[in-house]
Design an enzyme around this catalytic site. Sequence first.
Site, PDB file in Angstrom:
ATOM      1  N   TYR A 155       7.189  23.955 -10.761  1.00  0.00           N
ATOM      2  CA  TYR A 155       6.207  23.751 -11.827  1.00  0.00           C
ATOM      3  C   TYR A 155       5.788  25.073 -12.464  1.00  0.00           C
ATOM      4  O   TYR A 155       5.461  25.107 -13.645  1.00  0.00           O
ATOM      5  CB  TYR A 155       4.953  23.048 -11.287  1.00  0.00           C
ATOM      6  N   LYS A 201      14.631  19.970   0.814  1.00  0.00           N
ATOM      7  CA  LYS A 201      16.087  19.761   0.718  1.00  0.00           C
ATOM      8  C   LYS A 201      16.753  21.041   1.220  1.00  0.00           C
ATOM      9  O   LYS A 201      17.375  21.790   0.453  1.00  0.00           O
ATOM     10  CB  LYS A 201      16.473  19.468  -0.743  1.00  0.00           C
ATOM     11  N   ASP A 222      15.354  13.248  -0.129  1.00  0.00           N
ATOM     12  CA  ASP A 222      16.008  12.025  -0.611  1.00  0.00           C
ATOM     13  C   ASP A 222      15.928  10.924   0.445  1.00  0.00           C
ATOM     14  O   ASP A 222      15.629   9.765   0.152  1.00  0.00           O
ATOM     15  CB  ASP A 222      17.466  12.294  -1.036  1.00  0.00           C
ATOM     16  N   ASP A 280       5.395  15.102  -6.321  1.00  0.00           N
ATOM     17  CA  ASP A 280       5.135  14.347  -7.547  1.00  0.00           C
ATOM     18  C   ASP A 280       5.875  13.014  -7.486  1.00  0.00           C
ATOM     19  O   ASP A 280       5.300  11.949  -7.727  1.00  0.00           O
ATOM     20  CB  ASP A 280       5.595  15.169  -8.753  1.00  0.00           C
ATOM     21  N   ASP A 300       4.458   8.904  -6.396  1.00  0.00           N
ATOM     22  CA  ASP A 300       4.579   7.727  -7.275  1.00  0.00           C
ATOM     23  C   ASP A 300       5.183   6.550  -6.512  1.00  0.00           C
ATOM     24  O   ASP A 300       4.768   5.399  -6.690  1.00  0.00           O
ATOM     25  CB  ASP A 300       5.443   8.036  -8.511  1.00  0.00           C
TER      26      ASP A 300
HETATM   27  C1  IPM Z   1       0.806  14.004 -11.642  1.00  0.00           C
HETATM   28  C2  IPM Z   1       1.347  14.010 -13.031  1.00  0.00           C
HETATM   29  C3  IPM Z   1       1.449  15.445 -13.520  1.00  0.00           C
HETATM   30  C4  IPM Z   1       2.428  16.173 -12.635  1.00  0.00           C
HETATM   31  C5  IPM Z   1       1.807  15.598 -15.004  1.00  0.00           C
HETATM   32  C6  IPM Z   1       0.857  14.840 -15.895  1.00  0.00           C
HETATM   33  C7  IPM Z   1       1.874  17.043 -15.410  1.00  0.00           C
HETATM   34  O1  IPM Z   1       2.564  13.350 -13.081  1.00  0.00           O
HETATM   35  O2  IPM Z   1      -0.328  14.485 -11.435  1.00  0.00           O
HETATM   36  O3  IPM Z   1       1.476  13.501 -10.739  1.00  0.00           O
HETATM   37  O4  IPM Z   1       3.652  16.135 -12.881  1.00  0.00           O
HETATM   38  O5  IPM Z   1       1.983  16.809 -11.690  1.00  0.00           O
HETATM   39 MN    MN Z   2       3.163  12.451 -11.171  1.00  0.00          MN
END
Ligand code: IPM
Ligand code: MN
Length: 366
Positions: free
Chosen positions: A142, A193, A226, A250, A254
Site C-alpha cells: 500500500y 506467501k 492462498d 484487505d 472481505d
Molecule cells: C478497506 C478498503 C480500503 C483498503 C480502500 C478503500 C482504500 O478496501 O479498508 O478494506 O483497501 O484498505
Molecule cells: Mn478492503
Amino acid sequence: MATYKLLLLPGDGIGPEVMSEVEKVLARLSAMGVAKFEIERGLVGGSAYDAHGQSISESDMKLALAADAVLFGAVGGPKWDGVPYDVRPEAGLLRLRKDLQLFANLRPAICYPALAEASSLKREIVEGLDIMIVRELTGGVYFGEPKQIIDLGNGQKRGIDTQVYDTYEIERIGRVAFELARKRRNKVTSSEKRNVMKSGVLWNEVITALHKRDYADVELEHQLADSLAMQLVRWPKQFDVIVTDNLFGDMLSDIAAMLTGSLGMLPSASLGEVDKVTDKRRALYEPVHGSAPDIAGKGMANPIAMIGSLAMCLRYSFGLGETADRIETAIADVLAAGLRTADIKGDAKDVISTAAMGDAILARLG
Ligand code: IPM
Ligand code: MN
C-alpha cells in the site's frame, strides 16, 4: 464523568446515513451518564474533494491528530471516478492511516446465530463463528516505494508497486495478534506467501522468533495466504486470530466478512502504538463495508457495522468495555428478534430502514 474528543468523518455514499445512527447512540450514552463526548465533524473522500479539492483538508487532519478517536464512515463513488489519483476519495483514508500511524487493523468477524441463514455458506460452517483478523495497515504494497507508472518509451509502460516490510513492522503487528489471542482462544495463524515473496520469508521468520521469545504459551501456526483463503470458506471455525500483511489482510477480511452474512455487519478498529507517557493510542474506527453508492440516500443501509465500530471505540480507546458489551448485546438482540435491513434479509418477510434499525438498537440500550 470523563470527556472524550471524537472526530466524526462520515464521508460519502451511505457513510452519512450510518453515522447519523452512531450520533443517536452517542447522544443516548451521554444522557445515560456513561461519558461526555466532545464531537467535531469533518469531511473526507469525495465530499472533501467537492468542498476543497482534497480528499481530506489540513484542518481536518489536525482535528484527527488532536482527537481521542476518529469515527469514519466510508468513501468513494462513481461521481469521483475521474478525479486525479492523488486526491481520489481513498487517498483521504490512506493518509489518515499513515499520518496517525494506525498500524494495527482489527477486523473481528462474528456470525450471530440469527444471521447464519444470511451467509452464502451453510449454517453449520458459519454459525457461532468468532475470528479476529489482525491486518498490518501502514506498510507493505500500500505504501512501499517506488510506486509509479513509468513510460518505457517503446509504446510500453510499466506499473510498479513495492511490497516491503521491516522487522519492526512485523514484530509490532505480531505482538498485537499474540496479545489479543491470549484474551481469546490463544491461537494465532500467521499468513504470507513465503513460497514466492521475500517479504513473506522475513514475515515468517520474525513471527516465529517473536513467538519463541515472548509468546510460547500461545499456539502459533503458519498458512500460505492462498491456502488460508481456501480454509476460510472451507472451515473458518478452525481460526482464532489471523495476522497478516496489508494487502492479504484487505482481501481475507472481505472473505471473512461474507461468512458473517453481510459486509454490513463488520466493524473495525485501526490502532497506533500506545504512548508510554500518556498511555493513550491514536485510533480510528470504521465499518469494513464501503460507501455502497447504489443504495446511498435510500435509507436502506445497515448501520450495524458503524454502530459496532463505536462499540470497539468505547472498548479500545475509552476503556468502556461494559458499555461496548451492552451495545453488542443490543445488536444481537435486535437480530434475534428478526429485525433485518435489506442486506441481511435472508428469508425475512419485511425489511426495516437504516434509522429503524438504529432506533431498535437504541431501544435495547436502556
Ligand atoms: C478497506 C478498503 C480500503 C483498503 C480502500 C478503500 C482504500 O478496501 O479498508 O478494506 O483497501 O484498505
Ligand atoms: Mn478492503
